[in-house]
Write a protein that holds these residues in place. Structure first.
Motif: not given
Length: 117
Positions: A58, A91-95, A98
């Motif tokens: 990110s 944050t919540n990551e796309p992979w 959190r």
């Protein structure tokens, strides 16, 4: 030949400064204290992993350590209350994790994460 253990060594003029961050908040056990070197750890069996990265994901910098916890939001609250510098997130990551980045007492960026269900 089999790797039995991987130990991270972070250089600091004051090893005792690790106590609040690594033992007090993250709950690691004091395993060894020779004054010039202090080791924290856990008796729990854990996976051995070494990561090599060109970025932290990110668009973030590569963290010096990544620590997986069971409740990232609880650790975030404790780190924030202790005035440690939050560098990124939570944050919540796309992979599927959190996470947040926090700077430890020695300036190392630590990636604190939990895998999302």
């Amino acid at each position: 030949m089999q790797v039995r253990r991987i130990v991270v060594n972070l250089e600091t003029p004051d090893p005792a400064a690790a106590r609040e961050f690594y033992q007090g908040i993250l709950g690691l056990e004091l395993l060894m204290d020779h004054g010039w070197i202090v080791t924290y750890g856990s008796s729990q069996q854990m996976s051995v992993q070494v990561s090599f990265a060109s970025e932290g994901g990110s668009g973030t910098p590569v963290p010096g350590l990544s620590i997986e916890v069971d409740d990232v939001d609880e650790v975030f609250a404790a780190m924030s209350a202790s005035a440690f510098e939050i560098v990124y997130g939570p944050t919540n990551e796309p992979w599927g994790v959190r996470r947040f980045y926090v700077r430890d007492p020695f300036g190392t960026i630590v990636n604190i994460l939990s895998h999302r269900p």
